[in-house]
Structures are given as structure tokens and as C-alpha cells.
Design a protein around this motif. Structure first.
Motif, PDB file in Angstrom:
ATOM      1  N   ARG A  31       0.828  -1.195   0.000  1.00 52.28           N
ATOM      2  CA  ARG A  31       0.000   0.000   0.000  1.00 52.28           C
ATOM      3  C   ARG A  31       0.865   1.249   0.000  1.00 52.28           C
ATOM      4  NH1 ARG A  31      -2.034   3.141   3.590  1.00 52.28           N
ATOM      5  NH2 ARG A  31      -1.073   3.354   5.593  1.00 52.28           N
ATOM      6  N   ASP A  32       0.276   2.303  -0.470  1.00 50.30           N
ATOM      7  CA  ASP A  32       0.924   3.614  -0.468  1.00 50.30           C
ATOM      8  C   ASP A  32       0.796   4.156   0.954  1.00 50.30           C
ATOM      9  OD1 ASP A  32       1.614   6.277  -0.646  1.00 50.30           O
ATOM     10  OD2 ASP A  32       0.312   6.708  -2.364  1.00 50.30           O
ATOM     11  N   THR A  33       1.891   4.143   1.692  1.00 52.11           N
ATOM     12  CA  THR A  33       1.834   4.534   3.103  1.00 52.11           C
ATOM     13  C   THR A  33       1.647   6.037   3.303  1.00 52.11           C
ATOM     14  OG1 THR A  33       4.245   4.538   3.208  1.00 52.11           O
ATOM     15  CG2 THR A  33       3.110   2.518   3.916  1.00 52.11           C
ATOM     16  N   SER A  34       1.640   6.811   2.228  1.00 51.35           N
ATOM     17  CA  SER A  34       1.319   8.232   2.368  1.00 51.35           C
ATOM     18  C   SER A  34      -0.197   8.437   2.467  1.00 51.35           C
ATOM     19  CB  SER A  34       1.891   9.043   1.204  1.00 51.35           C
ATOM     20  OG  SER A  34       1.207   8.748   0.003  1.00 51.35           O
ATOM     21  N   VAL A  35      -0.977   7.388   2.145  1.00 53.04           N
ATOM     22  CA  VAL A  35      -2.431   7.444   2.262  1.00 53.04           C
ATOM     23  C   VAL A  35      -2.793   7.118   3.709  1.00 53.04           C
ATOM     24  CG1 VAL A  35      -4.609   6.364   1.535  1.00 53.04           C
ATOM     25  CG2 VAL A  35      -2.788   6.772  -0.141  1.00 53.04           C
ATOM     26  N   ILE A  36      -3.665   7.916   4.291  1.00 54.52           N
ATOM     27  CA  ILE A  36      -4.095   7.677   5.670  1.00 54.52           C
ATOM     28  C   ILE A  36      -4.899   6.388   5.718  1.00 54.52           C
ATOM     29  CG2 ILE A  36      -5.529   8.539   7.560  1.00 54.52           C
ATOM     30  CD1 ILE A  36      -4.759  11.366   6.664  1.00 54.52           C
ATOM     31  N   ILE A  37      -4.586   5.553   6.700  1.00 56.10           N
ATOM     32  CA  ILE A  37      -5.300   4.286   6.890  1.00 56.10           C
ATOM     33  C   ILE A  37      -6.175   4.430   8.130  1.00 56.10           C
ATOM     34  CG2 ILE A  37      -3.403   3.252   8.209  1.00 56.10           C
ATOM     35  CD1 ILE A  37      -4.098   0.562   6.861  1.00 56.10           C
ATOM     36  N   SER A  38      -7.341   3.804   8.110  1.00 59.35           N
ATOM     37  CA  SER A  38      -8.238   3.930   9.259  1.00 59.35           C
ATOM     38  C   SER A  38      -8.827   2.570   9.623  1.00 59.35           C
ATOM     39  CB  SER A  38      -9.360   4.916   8.952  1.00 59.35           C
ATOM     40  OG  SER A  38     -10.129   4.457   7.860  1.00 59.35           O
ATOM     41  N   SER A  39      -9.073   2.377  10.901  1.00 60.80           N
ATOM     42  CA  SER A  39      -9.714   1.145  11.360  1.00 60.80           C
ATOM     43  C   SER A  39     -11.206   1.416  11.545  1.00 60.80           C
ATOM     44  CB  SER A  39      -9.073   0.661  12.661  1.00 60.80           C
ATOM     45  OG  SER A  39      -9.214   1.626  13.677  1.00 60.80           O
ATOM     46  N   THR A 124      -2.581  -3.737   7.725  1.00 61.88           N
ATOM     47  CA  THR A 124      -1.582  -3.179   8.629  1.00 61.88           C
ATOM     48  C   THR A 124      -1.200  -1.784   8.146  1.00 61.88           C
ATOM     49  OG1 THR A 124       0.238  -4.138   7.359  1.00 61.88           O
ATOM     50  CG2 THR A 124      -0.619  -5.446   9.182  1.00 61.88           C
ATOM     51  N   PRO A 125      -0.877  -0.897   9.063  1.00 60.83           N
ATOM     52  CA  PRO A 125      -0.449   0.440   8.646  1.00 60.83           C
ATOM     53  C   PRO A 125       0.758   0.400   7.702  1.00 60.83           C
ATOM     54  CG  PRO A 125      -0.977   0.451  10.975  1.00 60.83           C
ATOM     55  CD  PRO A 125      -1.017  -0.991  10.524  1.00 60.83           C
ATOM     56  N   SER A 126       1.648  -0.573   7.873  1.00 65.35           N
ATOM     57  CA  SER A 126       2.830  -0.674   7.012  1.00 65.35           C
ATOM     58  C   SER A 126       2.481  -1.138   5.605  1.00 65.35           C
ATOM     59  CB  SER A 126       3.838  -1.658   7.604  1.00 65.35           C
ATOM     60  OG  SER A 126       3.336  -2.986   7.498  1.00 65.35           O
ATOM     61  N   GLY A 127       1.326  -1.794   5.458  1.00 72.18           N
ATOM     62  CA  GLY A 127       0.932  -2.331   4.156  1.00 72.18           C
ATOM     63  C   GLY A 127       1.562  -3.670   3.828  1.00 72.18           C
ATOM     64  N   ARG A 128       2.274  -4.268   4.763  1.00 76.02           N
ATOM     65  CA  ARG A 128       2.893  -5.576   4.510  1.00 76.02           C
ATOM     66  C   ARG A 128       1.876  -6.708   4.512  1.00 76.02           C
ATOM     67  NH1 ARG A 128       6.617  -3.930   8.664  1.00 76.02           N
ATOM     68  NH2 ARG A 128       8.237  -2.719   7.683  1.00 76.02           N
ATOM     69  N   LEU A 129       0.690  -6.441   5.031  1.00 74.71           N
ATOM     70  CA  LEU A 129      -0.326  -7.472   5.135  1.00 74.71           C
ATOM     71  C   LEU A 129      -1.679  -6.866   4.821  1.00 74.71           C
ATOM     72  CD1 LEU A 129      -0.627 -10.092   7.889  1.00 74.71           C
ATOM     73  CD2 LEU A 129      -2.542  -8.577   7.502  1.00 74.71           C
ATOM     74  N   GLY A 130      -2.507  -7.617   4.161  1.00 73.06           N
ATOM     75  CA  GLY A 130      -3.881  -7.231   3.900  1.00 73.06           C
ATOM     76  C   GLY A 130      -4.665  -8.477   3.538  1.00 73.06           C
ATOM     77  N   TRP A 131      -5.831  -8.636   4.149  1.00 75.45           N
ATOM     78  CA  TRP A 131      -6.674  -9.812   3.909  1.00 75.45           C
ATOM     79  C   TRP A 131      -8.109  -9.392   3.658  1.00 75.45           C
ATOM     80  CZ3 TRP A 131      -5.227 -11.834   9.366  1.00 75.45           C
ATOM     81  CH2 TRP A 131      -3.931 -12.360   9.378  1.00 75.45           C
ATOM     82  N   ILE A 132      -8.770 -10.129   2.777  1.00 75.64           N
ATOM     83  CA  ILE A 132     -10.228 -10.102   2.699  1.00 75.64           C
ATOM     84  C   ILE A 132     -10.666 -11.406   3.342  1.00 75.64           C
ATOM     85  CG2 ILE A 132     -12.266 -10.151   1.224  1.00 75.64           C
ATOM     86  CD1 ILE A 132     -10.707  -8.509  -0.841  1.00 75.64           C
ATOM     87  N   LEU A 133     -11.479 -11.286   4.400  1.00 77.37           N
ATOM     88  CA  LEU A 133     -11.948 -12.451   5.148  1.00 77.37           C
ATOM     89  C   LEU A 133     -13.449 -12.606   4.972  1.00 77.37           C
ATOM     90  CD1 LEU A 133     -10.138 -11.728   8.561  1.00 77.37           C
ATOM     91  CD2 LEU A 133      -9.325 -13.178   6.688  1.00 77.37           C
ATOM     92  N   ASP A 134     -13.907 -13.852   5.042  1.00 73.58           N
ATOM     93  CA  ASP A 134     -15.335 -14.122   4.986  1.00 73.58           C
ATOM     94  C   ASP A 134     -15.619 -15.359   5.826  1.00 73.58           C
ATOM     95  OD1 ASP A 134     -17.767 -12.994   3.328  1.00 73.58           O
ATOM     96  OD2 ASP A 134     -18.017 -15.182   3.420  1.00 73.58           O
ATOM     97  N   ARG A 135     -16.839 -15.469   6.310  1.00 81.18           N
ATOM     98  CA  ARG A 135     -17.214 -16.639   7.121  1.00 81.18           C
ATOM     99  C   ARG A 135     -17.790 -17.760   6.274  1.00 81.18           C
ATOM    100  NH1 ARG A 135     -16.777 -15.315  12.743  1.00 81.18           N
ATOM    101  NH2 ARG A 135     -17.147 -13.112  13.126  1.00 81.18           N
ATOM    102  N   GLY A 136     -18.001 -17.524   4.998  1.00 87.98           N
ATOM    103  CA  GLY A 136     -18.568 -18.539   4.109  1.00 87.98           C
ATOM    104  C   GLY A 136     -18.045 -18.310   2.708  1.00 87.98           C
ATOM    105  N   SER A 137     -18.967 -18.263   1.761  1.00 85.18           N
ATOM    106  CA  SER A 137     -18.554 -17.946   0.391  1.00 85.18           C
ATOM    107  C   SER A 137     -18.831 -16.462   0.168  1.00 85.18           C
ATOM    108  CB  SER A 137     -19.308 -18.806  -0.618  1.00 85.18           C
ATOM    109  OG  SER A 137     -20.690 -18.581  -0.507  1.00 85.18           O
ATOM    110  N   LEU A 138     -17.863 -15.804  -0.401  1.00 84.94           N
ATOM    111  CA  LEU A 138     -17.911 -14.349  -0.552  1.00 84.94           C
ATOM    112  C   LEU A 138     -18.735 -13.959  -1.778  1.00 84.94           C
ATOM    113  CD1 LEU A 138     -16.764 -11.629   0.494  1.00 84.94           C
ATOM    114  CD2 LEU A 138     -14.793 -12.028  -0.991  1.00 84.94           C
ATOM    115  N   PRO A 139     -19.893 -13.308  -1.578  1.00 84.96           N
ATOM    116  CA  PRO A 139     -20.691 -12.873  -2.731  1.00 84.96           C
ATOM    117  C   PRO A 139     -20.060 -11.650  -3.407  1.00 84.96           C
ATOM    118  CG  PRO A 139     -21.786 -12.234  -0.699  1.00 84.96           C
ATOM    119  CD  PRO A 139     -20.555 -13.022  -0.309  1.00 84.96           C
ATOM    120  N   PRO A 140     -20.375 -11.442  -4.680  1.00 81.91           N
ATOM    121  CA  PRO A 140     -19.756 -10.353  -5.452  1.00 81.91           C
ATOM    122  C   PRO A 140     -19.920  -8.965  -4.836  1.00 81.91           C
ATOM    123  CG  PRO A 140     -20.957 -11.819  -6.915  1.00 81.91           C
ATOM    124  CD  PRO A 140     -21.266 -12.260  -5.521  1.00 81.91           C
TER     125      PRO A 140
END
Length: 165
Positions: A31-39, A124-140
Motif C-alpha cells: 500500500r501507499d503509506t502516504s495514504v491515511i489508513i483507518s480502522s 496493517t499500517p505498514s501495508g505488509r499485510l492485507g486480507w479479505i476475510l469471509d465466514r462462508g462464500s464471498l458474494p460479489p
């Protein structure tokens, strides 16, 4: 003597024009770490707890089937996180909404979760990790929303990889 100095200078100049070697995957930011990341202010540890399936990830570290599942356990003062089946869970404290921190580990931020806590984006703020998580099958529709959240937080979607079932 003069010829060898001249050859050395030519080699040095040639090296300046080369692309640097790619960073090892563990040190690479997606990720571009100059972009503000938010939780997410909607984070609720009790609702977030449980087993999730990685649908997509940045890099290869979590792309293999043994690492498809990630488990979050709500414990007093934080969450226990098991990032791969059989790996020792780490205890993360919650410093703010959706911001989890463990000693010696990359902080995990829940960037987004849908209304029913079926789909989530963790990064992560560093951009070293990023996940899309789902509890089942992810709809479009939720897949699209998750990708938009990653892009909004500066992630390079061209580097996002599906996780093998």
C-alpha cells in the motif's frame, strides 16, 4: 591505474541506472503509506470472534491452504489470533476500535466489517499485510466492497491474490 579507475566509475554509473532488487516479501509494502489508513469504529470483538476464511491476500505468505483459516478469540483485554492452522496463537491487545497489537508482531487493523459480520478487511499500517476475510462464500457485492476499502486505504489491488480453497 587510470584505466581501472575509469572502469570502476563506469561500473558505478551503470549500477545507478538499474532498478533496485525487489524487497523480500516480508519487507514489502502493498500500500501507499502516504495514504491515511483507518480502522473500523464498528469493530466489536465479541461479534468478530470466530473462524474466518481468507478469500484474498497480499503476497504469498498466507496464500496456501493451511493458512486459509484465521481464528480470532475474544479474551479479556484483547484477542487471541491464530493466523495459520496449527500455529501458536498470539495475544493481541486492543488499543482502539479494531486496532490489535501484540509485542513483536505487526499490528492488525480491522479496516471494515459488513453489517452482519460476515465479511471483513484486515490490514496493517505498514501495508505488509492485507486480507479479505469471509465466514462462508464471498458474494460479489461484499467482495467489491472489500476491494474498495483496500483501495481507499492505499492498497495496490493489482497485487491482491485469491487464496486457494
Amino acid at each position: 591505474m587510470r584505466g581501472s579507475v575509469f572502469a570502476l566509475l563506469l561500473c558505478a554509473l551503470a549500477a545507478c541506472g538499474r532498478d533496485p532488487a525487489p524487497a523480500p516479501e516480508a519487507d514489502r509494502s502493498y500500500r501507499d503509506t502516504s495514504v491515511i489508513i483507518s480502522s473500523s469504529s464498528r469493530f466489536d470483538a465479541a461479534r468478530f470472534a470466530g473462524t474466518w476464511q481468507r478469500q484474498a491476500t497480499f503476497g504469498a505468505a498466507y496464500a496456501d491452504p493451511p493458512c486459509r483459516e484465521v481464528r480470532f478469540v475474544d479474551v479479556p483485554g484483547g484477542m487471541e489470533v491464530e493466523t495459520c492452522r496449527g500455529a501458536a496463537p498470539k495475544l493481541y491487545s486492543q488499543s482502539s476500535y479494531g486496532r490489535l497489537q501484540a509485542p513483536g508482531a505487526e499490528p492488525l487493523w480491522v479496516l471494515w466489517v459488513d453489517d452482519d459480520f460476515r465479511t471483513a478487511v484486515v490490514g496493517t499500517p505498514s501495508g505488509r499485510l492485507g486480507w479479505i476475510l469471509d465466514r462462508g462464500s464471498l458474494p460479489p457485492d461484499r467482495a467489491r466492497a472489500a476491494r474498495e476499502v483496500l483501495a481507499f486505504n492505499g492498497y495496490d489491488l493489482s497485487q491482491l491474490r485469491p487464496v486457494a480453497p
